[in-house]
Scaffold this active site. Sequence first.
Site, PDB file in Angstrom:
ATOM      1  N   SER A  52      55.497  39.737  54.510  1.00  0.00           N
ATOM      2  CA  SER A  52      55.297  40.807  54.303  1.00  0.00           C
ATOM      3  C   SER A  52      53.750  41.386  53.964  1.00  0.00           C
ATOM      4  CB  SER A  52      56.288  42.023  53.636  1.00  0.00           C
ATOM      5  OG  SER A  52      55.989  43.286  53.786  1.00  0.00           O
ATOM      6  N   ASP A  84      60.802  43.175  58.837  1.00  0.00           N
ATOM      7  CA  ASP A  84      60.058  42.334  57.903  1.00  0.00           C
ATOM      8  C   ASP A  84      60.944  41.046  57.337  1.00  0.00           C
ATOM      9  OD1 ASP A  84      59.432  41.843  54.795  1.00  0.00           O
ATOM     10  OD2 ASP A  84      58.280  43.835  55.093  1.00  0.00           O
TER      11      ASP A  84
END
Length: 338
Positions: free
Chosen positions: A52, A196
């Site tokens: 991320s 993610d």
Amino acid sequence: MRPIRILSIDGGGVRGIIPSQVLVGVEDLIKKHIGREEARISDYFDIIAGTSIGGILTAMYLCPDENNPKRPKFSAIEVLDILNEKAPYIFKKSMGYSLRSAFGLLRPKYAGSNIEDNFKEYLGKVKLSEVLKPCLITAYDIEKRNAVFFNMISAKKNLEKDFFLTDVVRATSAAPIYFPVANISSLADDEYVLADGGIFANNPSVCAYVEANKLVSNIDMNNVLMLSIGTGIDTFPYKFKKAKKWGAIKWSIPIFHIFMSGISETVDYEMRTMFKDKNKEENYLRIQTVLDKKRINSFSLDDCTKKNLKALNEIGKEIFEENKDELEKFVKKLFSSY
């Protein structure tokens, strides 16, 4: 034999400012140690891994300079400045978008273009295969239902594994609830639908250790040196009286934060245990802090108010100072041979 040197950076949204600040300090220690002002983070790690925001930082540290492709485009302080400048735009939504999404209930809170538009100007048309060092950036394919590991080594060998770096950044940061899933294609036109990487590897340290096996066969903790940096531990308590009544909507935000914290803490435990079993505890340094609600507005991943950004920067500086002695020892090891 010199150890394989690994840098691992957790996910955590705007809280990525914390590891960014720490790495500004680390880069300064490296410069001081070798007496070279042009020294950069990427020069002294063999693998950088991130999830991320950690994946975004990884891409930025390893992005080559278009005028000198063998050197990094950004210093650690430049990456931090970019993150501080762009964070409010990444987590920005118009009133029209808020209404259409029912304030995040019917659609993601933010548009995916927020990430794409704000990093395209910095990463341009750089390909994953062109980054300066081996890397590992995580994402999750929600159609094929498997983990995806973006890495330079595979990208160099196979066009099907190569991507534009902007697409990698978009994919690794497609946090459920916050951003739409990323629909990207490899340079061989293979299509992926990605979320993610924090879903399964918010702390990518173990994944980075496995990736190191591509550089050195039969690797073990005796020849690994790892710096792992977190984005702060969220200790906000969820009380039984409230939680017992929660359904799908009420659980949506807390469960994501719990997954992130739980995964990061579990991986840290695993890494500490593996290094300890080889009597190499000194080869693993984890920099992490417990977030104080009195210091920051919220534990949210998207709070980009001036007050919160200032607090996160201050926390990052303080964490570096608190761990400076350990980090100085670690930097010296980066140049040592075994």
